[in-house]
Design a protein around this motif. Structure first.
Motif, PDB file in Angstrom:
ATOM      1  N   ILE A  11     -40.796  51.876 102.747  1.00 41.99           N
ATOM      2  CA  ILE A  11     -41.904  51.372 101.923  1.00 41.99           C
ATOM      3  C   ILE A  11     -41.384  50.409 100.858  1.00 41.99           C
ATOM      4  N   ARG A  12     -40.314  50.761 100.185  1.00 44.96           N
ATOM      5  CA  ARG A  12     -39.783  49.923  99.107  1.00 44.96           C
ATOM      6  C   ARG A  12     -39.226  48.603  99.650  1.00 44.96           C
ATOM      7  N   LEU A  13     -38.568  48.646 100.797  1.00 46.81           N
ATOM      8  CA  LEU A  13     -38.051  47.413 101.384  1.00 46.81           C
ATOM      9  C   LEU A  13     -39.195  46.490 101.817  1.00 46.81           C
ATOM     10  N   CYS A  14     -40.262  47.065 102.361  1.00 46.56           N
ATOM     11  CA  CYS A  14     -41.419  46.251 102.774  1.00 46.56           C
ATOM     12  C   CYS A  14     -42.111  45.636 101.560  1.00 46.56           C
ATOM     13  N   LEU A  15     -42.231  46.424 100.490  1.00 45.32           N
ATOM     14  CA  LEU A  15     -42.837  45.905  99.270  1.00 45.32           C
ATOM     15  C   LEU A  15     -41.993  44.775  98.680  1.00 45.32           C
ATOM     16  N   ALA A  16     -40.668  44.924  98.741  1.00 54.46           N
ATOM     17  CA  ALA A  16     -39.780  43.862  98.261  1.00 54.46           C
ATOM     18  C   ALA A  16     -39.935  42.609  99.120  1.00 54.46           C
ATOM     19  N   PHE A  17     -40.114  42.807 100.420  1.00 53.33           N
ATOM     20  CA  PHE A  17     -40.344  41.681 101.339  1.00 53.33           C
ATOM     21  C   PHE A  17     -41.606  40.921 100.930  1.00 53.33           C
ATOM     22  N   VAL A  18     -42.670  41.647 100.656  1.00 54.89           N
ATOM     23  CA  VAL A  18     -43.946  41.022 100.270  1.00 54.89           C
ATOM     24  C   VAL A  18     -43.815  40.330  98.912  1.00 54.89           C
ATOM     25  N   ALA A  19     -43.194  41.016  97.959  1.00 52.49           N
ATOM     26  CA  ALA A  19     -43.053  40.458  96.607  1.00 52.49           C
ATOM     27  C   ALA A  19     -42.244  39.160  96.626  1.00 52.49           C
ATOM     28  N   GLY A  20     -41.137  39.164  97.350  1.00 55.20           N
ATOM     29  CA  GLY A  20     -40.330  37.949  97.457  1.00 55.20           C
ATOM     30  C   GLY A  20     -41.045  36.856  98.225  1.00 55.20           C
ATOM     31  N   GLY A  21     -41.828  37.251  99.237  1.00 56.64           N
ATOM     32  CA  GLY A  21     -42.548  36.270 100.043  1.00 56.64           C
ATOM     33  C   GLY A  21     -43.638  35.549  99.268  1.00 56.64           C
ATOM     34  N   ILE A  22     -44.314  36.262  98.378  1.00 57.55           N
ATOM     35  CA  ILE A  22     -45.393  35.635  97.597  1.00 57.55           C
ATOM     36  C   ILE A  22     -44.837  34.551  96.689  1.00 57.55           C
ATOM     37  N   ILE A  23     -43.789  34.867  95.964  1.00 53.11           N
ATOM     38  CA  ILE A  23     -43.183  33.875  95.060  1.00 53.11           C
ATOM     39  C   ILE A  23     -42.497  32.777  95.864  1.00 53.11           C
ATOM     40  N   GLY A  24     -41.845  33.144  96.958  1.00 60.74           N
ATOM     41  CA  GLY A  24     -41.186  32.147  97.802  1.00 60.74           C
ATOM     42  C   GLY A  24     -42.159  31.175  98.426  1.00 60.74           C
ATOM     43  N   PHE A  25     -43.358  31.657  98.773  1.00 59.34           N
ATOM     44  CA  PHE A  25     -44.388  30.776  99.338  1.00 59.34           C
ATOM     45  C   PHE A  25     -44.788  29.706  98.330  1.00 59.34           C
ATOM     46  N   GLU A  26     -44.927  30.106  97.059  1.00 61.24           N
ATOM     47  CA  GLU A  26     -45.272  29.142  96.011  1.00 61.24           C
ATOM     48  C   GLU A  26     -44.188  28.092  95.856  1.00 61.24           C
ATOM     49  N   ARG A  27     -42.924  28.507  95.915  1.00 57.68           N
ATOM     50  CA  ARG A  27     -41.808  27.553  95.796  1.00 57.68           C
ATOM     51  C   ARG A  27     -41.744  26.627  97.011  1.00 57.68           C
ATOM     52  N   SER A  28     -42.004  27.155  98.200  1.00 59.70           N
ATOM     53  CA  SER A  28     -42.000  26.322  99.410  1.00 59.70           C
ATOM     54  C   SER A  28     -43.125  25.302  99.379  1.00 59.70           C
ATOM     55  N   SER A  29     -44.274  25.674  98.814  1.00 58.51           N
ATOM     56  CA  SER A  29     -45.401  24.751  98.734  1.00 58.51           C
ATOM     57  C   SER A  29     -45.088  23.555  97.850  1.00 58.51           C
ATOM     58  N   ARG A  30     -44.099  23.700  96.973  1.00 58.47           N
ATOM     59  CA  ARG A  30     -43.678  22.602  96.101  1.00 58.47           C
ATOM     60  C   ARG A  30     -42.402  21.931  96.601  1.00 58.47           C
ATOM     61  N   ARG A  31     -42.012  22.259  97.840  1.00 59.86           N
ATOM     62  CA  ARG A  31     -40.854  21.646  98.507  1.00 59.86           C
ATOM     63  C   ARG A  31     -39.559  21.844  97.700  1.00 59.86           C
ATOM     64  N   GLN A  32     -39.370  23.064  97.204  1.00 56.35           N
ATOM     65  CA  GLN A  32     -38.161  23.363  96.456  1.00 56.35           C
ATOM     66  C   GLN A  32     -37.023  23.741  97.398  1.00 56.35           C
ATOM     67  N   VAL A  33     -35.780  23.602  96.898  1.00 59.26           N
ATOM     68  CA  VAL A  33     -34.618  23.848  97.752  1.00 59.26           C
ATOM     69  C   VAL A  33     -34.540  25.308  98.182  1.00 59.26           C
ATOM     70  N   ALA A  34     -34.973  26.224  97.339  1.00 57.40           N
ATOM     71  CA  ALA A  34     -35.015  27.653  97.678  1.00 57.40           C
ATOM     72  C   ALA A  34     -36.471  28.045  97.856  1.00 57.40           C
ATOM     73  N   GLY A  35     -36.848  28.359  99.085  1.00 63.54           N
ATOM     74  CA  GLY A  35     -38.249  28.608  99.367  1.00 63.54           C
ATOM     75  C   GLY A  35     -38.534  30.009  99.840  1.00 63.54           C
ATOM     76  N   LEU A  36     -39.389  30.117 100.857  1.00 61.69           N
ATOM     77  CA  LEU A  36     -39.909  31.392 101.326  1.00 61.69           C
ATOM     78  C   LEU A  36     -38.808  32.340 101.779  1.00 61.69           C
ATOM     79  N   ARG A  37     -37.986  31.894 102.718  1.00 63.17           N
ATOM     80  CA  ARG A  37     -36.962  32.784 103.283  1.00 63.17           C
ATOM     81  C   ARG A  37     -35.930  33.201 102.250  1.00 63.17           C
ATOM     82  N   THR A  38     -35.539  32.255 101.385  1.00 64.28           N
ATOM     83  CA  THR A  38     -34.526  32.564 100.377  1.00 64.28           C
ATOM     84  C   THR A  38     -35.010  33.644  99.424  1.00 64.28           C
ATOM     85  N   HIS A  39     -36.245  33.516  98.948  1.00 57.94           N
ATOM     86  CA  HIS A  39     -36.786  34.504  98.014  1.00 57.94           C
ATOM     87  C   HIS A  39     -36.964  35.871  98.682  1.00 57.94           C
TER      88      HIS A  39
END
Length: 225
Positions: A11-39
């Motif tokens: 459960i905690r690993l899945c929640l961390a996956f979701v939490a990192g994915g939400i912020i990473g999606f925002e960074r990817s939408s702005r074409r940043q060097v560290a995006g979805l997968r990195t976060h």
């Protein structure tokens, strides 16, 4: 110390996956060097290491649960530095580096089972990235450095006072000016202005205002890096 079950770990690993994915999606939408997968990788990795920090003392009945977590915080400094890019006098990627550091902290918080703190940190981070950035750009717009090349339709000494008045009306600051006189058979003069322009300035309106002068034949705008 509460016992961590296998269900808790998943459960905690899945929640961390979701939490990192939400912020990473925002960074990817702005074409940043560290995006979805990195976060996502950082959040899941930090959560995994936090779980390990808690599990080892629980299994071996000794040890410091905060030791591995402390190393994660130190290691994020090196990873965050990789997201920072220097372009001339501008530095890019500081916000992304900070988001990587926050995602690691959120991952560790989820790994420790502090869900309310993790949700609060996630929400505040998204507010900072999505809404505060818009407010910041309106109040403190970025300054761009551009080259304005103005071609006059004569070979005489150009009257740059008109250009300076237009610059002043658009809050454009002139850094330097170079005058290039054409050859004898080309009786035209070019002036290259190195200027600082607010990001919110409408460059097309600036060019139109400059072209209102009868002496000016053509204007070219280049980005200065």
């Amino acid at each position: 110390m509460p016992t961590i079950t296998e269900i808790d770990i998943v459960i905690r690993l899945c929640l961390a996956f979701v939490a990192g994915g939400i912020i990473g999606f925002e960074r990817s939408s702005r074409r940043q060097v560290a995006g979805l997968r990195t976060h996502i990788l950082i959040a899941v990795g930090a959560c995994c290491l936090m779980l390990l920090s808690i599990w080892l003392p629980q299994f071996f009945k000794s040890g410091d649960p905060g030791r591995i977590a402390a190393q994660v915080v130190a290691g994020m400094g090196f990873l965050g530095a990789g997201a920072i890019i220097r372009l001339g006098n501008d530095v890019k990627g500081l916000t992304t580096a900070a988001s990587l550091w926050v995602v690691a902290a959120i991952g560790m918080t989820i790994g420790a089972g502090l869900y309310i703190a993790a949700v609060a940190a996630e929400a505040l981070t998204l507010i900072s990235l999505l809404w505060l950035s818009r407010i910041e750009r309106k109040i403190f717009p970025d300054i761009r450095t551009k080259i304005l090349e103005i071609q006059y339709n004569h070979g005489n000494e150009p009257n740059t006072d008109i250009a300076m008045e237009v610059f002043k009306s658009f809050s454009v600051k002139n850094q330097s000016m170079n005058i290039y006189h054409g050859q004898e058979n080309i009786k035209k003069t070019k002036v290259r202005f190195l200027v600082s322009i607010l990001e919110t300035t409408d460059v097309s309106k600036l060019v139109k205002a400059l072209k209102s002068s009868d002496d000016i034949e053509n204007i070219e705008v280049e980005e200065k890096y």
